[in-house]
Design a protein around this motif. Structure first.
Motif, mmCIF file in Angstrom:
data_model
loop_
_atom_site.group_PDB
_atom_site.id
_atom_site.type_symbol
_atom_site.label_atom_id
_atom_site.label_comp_id
_atom_site.label_asym_id
_atom_site.label_seq_id
_atom_site.Cartn_x
_atom_site.Cartn_y
_atom_site.Cartn_z
ATOM 1 N N VAL A 245 -8.191 4.356 8.302
ATOM 2 C CA VAL A 245 -9.075 3.251 8.707
ATOM 3 C C VAL A 245 -8.685 1.982 7.935
ATOM 4 C CG1 VAL A 245 -11.459 2.462 8.855
ATOM 5 C CG2 VAL A 245 -10.922 4.844 9.325
ATOM 6 N N GLN A 246 -8.293 2.150 6.694
ATOM 7 C CA GLN A 246 -7.810 1.004 5.925
ATOM 8 C C GLN A 246 -6.571 0.401 6.591
ATOM 9 O OE1 GLN A 246 -5.449 1.703 2.452
ATOM 10 N NE2 GLN A 246 -6.456 0.076 1.294
ATOM 11 N N ASP A 247 -5.657 1.256 7.040
ATOM 12 C CA ASP A 247 -4.472 0.759 7.744
ATOM 13 C C ASP A 247 -4.877 -0.105 8.929
ATOM 14 O OD1 ASP A 247 -2.517 1.862 6.166
ATOM 15 O OD2 ASP A 247 -2.065 3.534 7.509
ATOM 16 N N ARG B 7 -20.142 -6.026 13.212
ATOM 17 C CA ARG B 7 -19.191 -7.053 12.761
ATOM 18 C C ARG B 7 -19.933 -8.331 12.364
ATOM 19 N NH1 ARG B 7 -15.819 -5.504 10.069
ATOM 20 N NH2 ARG B 7 -15.235 -7.674 9.948
ATOM 21 N N ILE C 151 -9.804 -4.331 14.165
ATOM 22 C CA ILE C 151 -10.955 -4.511 13.277
ATOM 23 C C ILE C 151 -12.174 -3.757 13.823
ATOM 24 C CG2 ILE C 151 -12.524 -6.224 12.265
ATOM 25 C CD1 ILE C 151 -9.552 -6.195 11.248
ATOM 26 N N GLY D 256 -7.509 -1.921 9.265
ATOM 27 C CA GLY D 256 -7.865 -3.226 8.727
ATOM 28 C C GLY D 256 -6.610 -4.021 8.383
ATOM 29 N N GLY D 257 -5.642 -3.349 7.784
ATOM 30 C CA GLY D 257 -4.384 -4.013 7.440
ATOM 31 C C GLY D 257 -3.662 -4.512 8.689
ATOM 32 N N LEU E 160 -9.802 7.734 5.288
ATOM 33 C CA LEU E 160 -10.030 6.433 4.657
ATOM 34 C C LEU E 160 -8.748 5.604 4.673
ATOM 35 C CD1 LEU E 160 -11.715 4.414 3.107
ATOM 36 C CD2 LEU E 160 -11.466 5.807 1.063
ATOM 37 N N GLY F 226 -5.001 -5.288 11.552
ATOM 38 C CA GLY F 226 -5.738 -6.458 12.028
ATOM 39 C C GLY F 226 -5.317 -7.691 11.242
ATOM 40 N N ILE G 172 -16.131 8.684 7.725
ATOM 41 C CA ILE G 172 -15.520 8.740 6.386
ATOM 42 C C ILE G 172 -16.439 9.478 5.419
ATOM 43 C CG2 ILE G 172 -14.854 7.344 4.376
ATOM 44 C CD1 ILE G 172 -13.808 5.243 6.350
ATOM 45 N N LEU H 155 -9.483 -3.982 2.382
ATOM 46 C CA LEU H 155 -8.316 -3.235 1.916
ATOM 47 C C LEU H 155 -8.407 -2.946 0.430
ATOM 48 C CD1 LEU H 155 -7.222 -4.715 4.695
ATOM 49 C CD2 LEU H 155 -5.180 -3.541 3.906
ATOM 50 N N LEU I 186 -11.657 -9.467 5.185
ATOM 51 C CA LEU I 186 -10.707 -8.431 5.572
ATOM 52 C C LEU I 186 -9.874 -8.003 4.359
ATOM 53 C CD1 LEU I 186 -9.840 -6.876 7.941
ATOM 54 C CD2 LEU I 186 -8.608 -8.868 8.805
ATOM 55 N N MET J 252 -12.087 -0.034 13.402
ATOM 56 C CA MET J 252 -12.431 0.595 12.120
ATOM 57 C C MET J 252 -13.806 1.261 12.190
ATOM 58 S SD MET J 252 -11.321 -2.476 9.530
ATOM 59 C CE MET J 252 -11.418 -1.542 7.987
ATOM 60 N N LEU J 253 -14.656 0.776 13.087
ATOM 61 C CA LEU J 253 -16.049 1.235 13.066
ATOM 62 C C LEU J 253 -16.239 2.667 13.570
ATOM 63 C CD1 LEU J 253 -17.658 -2.144 14.162
ATOM 64 C CD2 LEU J 253 -17.695 -1.135 11.875
ATOM 65 N N ARG K 277 0.809 -1.219 0.000
ATOM 66 C CA ARG K 277 0.000 0.000 0.000
ATOM 67 C C ARG K 277 0.842 1.269 0.000
ATOM 68 N NH1 ARG K 277 -1.837 -2.316 4.231
ATOM 69 N NH2 ARG K 277 -2.016 -0.522 5.576
#
Lengths: 92, 251, 322
Positions: free
Chosen positions: C84-86, C297, C58, C88-89, C81, C91, C68, B64, B60, C61-62, A42
């Motif tokens: 929050v994506q990070d 979730r 995870i 998830g990454g 964004l 996790g 967002i 991404l 998940l 993120m909520l 990323r």
């Protein structure tokens, strides 16, 4: 049924060998490659990616560590510093 | 705060007719600006929709993937707004729905994962074809944006197509959902400029996905004239709430 | 983003040669790798801590994902964004690390969704205004960084490596948060009030993130001896307060703690008593958003079931025709 696990290897910009980065879950190789791209590159870290089914990796047994890797430790004649070359000869 | 109405004004207008200040802006739309806004609004509105998946995606890994796609689209929108020479945030946050130039397909709610993927596929194929030709555009701004966007969009096509094949040729349920989405979205593809080229790219993927290509029948109007679905107003009400509530504030 | 302090009882009475060798390797700062011999309790502790950490990312993120679609500029929208994506990454990296210990991600997710697993208490608080997004970046990520940097040297190799990646990526999170709060504090009266209100609501829950006081912890001994944990809860909490209070004062904000004062002799900021009843209530499921978070979730998981099945079914078909 669980989605298969894949190990991800990334070759970074500096042109070194592929290096293990982590893993992803994906149903097949195509999606595993895309997931690896989306998860592990990323920030522009990658030039090339490998994904390998995790269960395809055969690992050495840590209990064999001494047997496998100790014996080479004593073979110092494999290293260049074992040999003497006079300074006048210069870099060799 | 606007100045309080004078006694004379109060007598002239009943309170509900009194002139009110508005935060809305209108843009002088030359053909160039009109083109840029259409492209930018497509990217922003679709990017916004995809960003709504954050925290709610089926895996998940897909969280991404979707966020990457949304970030690409929002980035494209910003570059395109900036190319108009106007403030990107004013364009995004202070135009009323009827001034948005995006295609209707971008603003439809996400629906299920199949709907999101089918839409992403149909739109991305068109964008991909547009950006690839736009690399040669006479407008240097558009050509520069295209050079970057074409790489991003090529990946969007691949990701969406690969998912579409898996959904279409997966289980009976996923096939049904994908076909439903395709049938529902098809009438929103009427404004695709080079439709023959688009159909040529779309058809083989639909075939691999074992999906039936809908007949070329009635099509929705484009939306580019500012007549939108009911959904855009809600999307913008949510998106624009802070700049609209606190006019002039810096964030 | 964060792993809450654990409660691990000391069960390592094992004095087998393997156990002694294992401890010697740890004492020697060697890393333990997936196939190495390890005490069952070490494995269990790690699975629990790493998966709890992953769940926190995870679920985390909520609350931020909530803003967002309302981020007030395109620049802020992209940054939020990406952040929050990070999460998830992160996790995902952490689930990957946990899976090297012989558990499947699906089982760990199941523990979260069934309510058996814990995650950081902080994510059970609501994000009510845009200032909360800045405050979370500044305080919650700030607290997380305090906690996570020592984990980069954790004795378990895959966890330490995942944390190095997490810490590297997370460095922008706190800065983007602080920048948001700073912009608000330099803005209109309403914006500054927004920032103050967010600090008022988040300050105490952030202090709770470090876990119960050392006097109440059952665990620290074992986790410290195994070098899974390297600093005590109270030590990290104090470090966080010392770093954060001057940042808040620079913003012109007031901390919601009348007892907060700088102790010249100790060189530390002293703070008032933390409401541990609230912490326990939130941790046991009675926080403002516990039910909503888990429900969100579960819904994502249930709604995605047919997608995951479709991908597997397609892969099976391809294998058959291959």
């Amino acid at each position: 049924m669980n989605t298969p696990l894949w190990e991800v290897f990334v070759r970074t910009r500096n042109g070194l060998a592929h290096k293990h980065a982590g893993s992803v879950h994906a149903a097949d190789a195509t999606m595993a490659l895309q997931a690896a791209r989306d998860v592990y590159t990323r920030r522009g870290e990658g030039l090339s990616l490998w994904v390998v089914p995790s269960n395809a990796i055969v690992a050495s047994d840590p209990a064999d560590r001494d047997m496998l890797f100790e014996p080479t430790g004593s073979k110092i004649y494999r290293h260049p510093t074992f040999y003497e070359v006079p300074d006048e000869v210069g870099h060799m | 705060m606007p100045p309080a109405p004078s006694r004379k004004e109060r007598r002239r207008f009943p309170s509900f007719l009194r002139p009110m200040t508005t935060t809305s802006i209108a843009v002088e739309e030359s053909p160039r600006i009109r083109t840029l806004l259409a492209l930018a609004d497509d990217a922003l509105i679709l990017g916004h929709r995809i960003s709504e998946w954050t925290g709610h995606a089926p895996t998940l890994e897909e969280e991404l993937a979707f966020a990457n796609i949304a970030l690409d689209l929002i980035g494209q929108a910003r570059a395109l707004y900036q190319a108009t020479g106007q403030n990107e945030d004013e364009l995004a946050y202070l135009r009323d729905p009827h001034r948005f130039r995006n295609a209707l397909i971008a603003e439809l709610p996400n629906g299920d994962f199949a709907f999101t993927i089918v839409r992403l596929f149909l739109v991305s194929v068109a964008s991909d074809q547009f950006w690839r030709s736009a690399v040669q555009n006479d407008d240097p701004d558009i050509a520069a944006i295209a050079a970057k966007a074409q790489k991003e969009t090529a990946y969007h096509v691949r990701h969406a197509a690969d998912w579409l094949v898996r959904l279409g040729d997966g289980t009976a349920e996923s096939h049904r959902r994908a076909q439903n989405a395709l049938d529902a979205l098809w009438p929103y593809t009427g404004d695709i400029v080079d439709r023959d080229a688009w159909l040529q790219a779309v058809a083989p993927v639909l075939a691999r996905a074992t999906l039936t290509q809908p007949a070329e029948g009635w099509m929705q109007p484009s939306g580019r004239d500012g007549r939108h679905t009911e959904h855009l107003g809600h999307l913008l009400a949510e998106m624009q709430i802070l700049p609209r509530t606190y006019p002039g504030a810096t964030w | 983003m964060y792993s809450q302090a654990l409660n691990t009882r000391d069960t390592s009475t094992d004095s087998s040669p393997e156990a002694i060798r294992f401890q010697a390797r740890i004492d020697d700062e060697q890393r333990i790798e997936p196939n190495d011999w390890m005490p069952e309790a070490y494995r269990r502790t790690l699975i629990r801590q790493i998966s709890q950490h992953a769940h926190s990312e995870i679920v985390g993120m909520l609350p931020e994902g909530n803003w967002i679609t309302r981020a007030p500029s395109l620049r802020r929208k992209a940054a939020l964004l990406a952040k929050v994506q990070d999460e998830g990454g992160h996790g995902l990296y952490l689930y990957s690390a946990a899976e090297t210990l012989g558990v499947a991600r699906e089982d760990l997710e199941d523990q979260l969704l069934s309510g058996r697993a814990k995650y950081s208490s902080i994510f059970n608080y609501p994000t009510l205004s845009w200032a909360d997004i800045g405050t979370i970046g500044w305080l919650v990520d700030g607290a997380a960084i305090m906690n996570q940097i020592p984990l980069c040297r954790c004795s378990y190799g895959p966890y330490a490596r995942a944390m190095i990646r997490v810490c590297r990526e997370e460095s922008f999170h706190q800065r983007q948060g602080y920048e948001i709060v700073l912009t608000l504090c330099r803005g209109t009266t309403e914006q500054k009030a927004m920032a103050q209100d967010a600090l008022d609501r988040w300050w105490w829950p952030c202090l709770m993130m470090f876990g119960p006081p050392d006097t109440d912890s059952l665990h620290s001994d074992t986790s410290m001896r195994w070098k899974i944990k390297r600093f005590s809860n109270d030590g990290l909490r104090q470090k966080f307060v010392d770093a954060t209070v001057p940042q808040g004062h620079f913003l012109g904000l007031t901390f919601p703690d009348p007892e907060l004062r700088f102790d010249e002799t100790e060189g530390h900021w002293q703070f008032g008593a933390i409401d541990w009843d609230e912490f326990r209530a939130v941790l046991s499921g009675n926080g403002p958003c516990n039910r909503e978070r888990l429900e969100a979730r579960r819904k994502a998981h249930d709604d995605g079931a047919w997608v995951r099945e479709a991908a597997l079914a397609h892969a099976a078909k391809q294998r058959k025709t291959a």
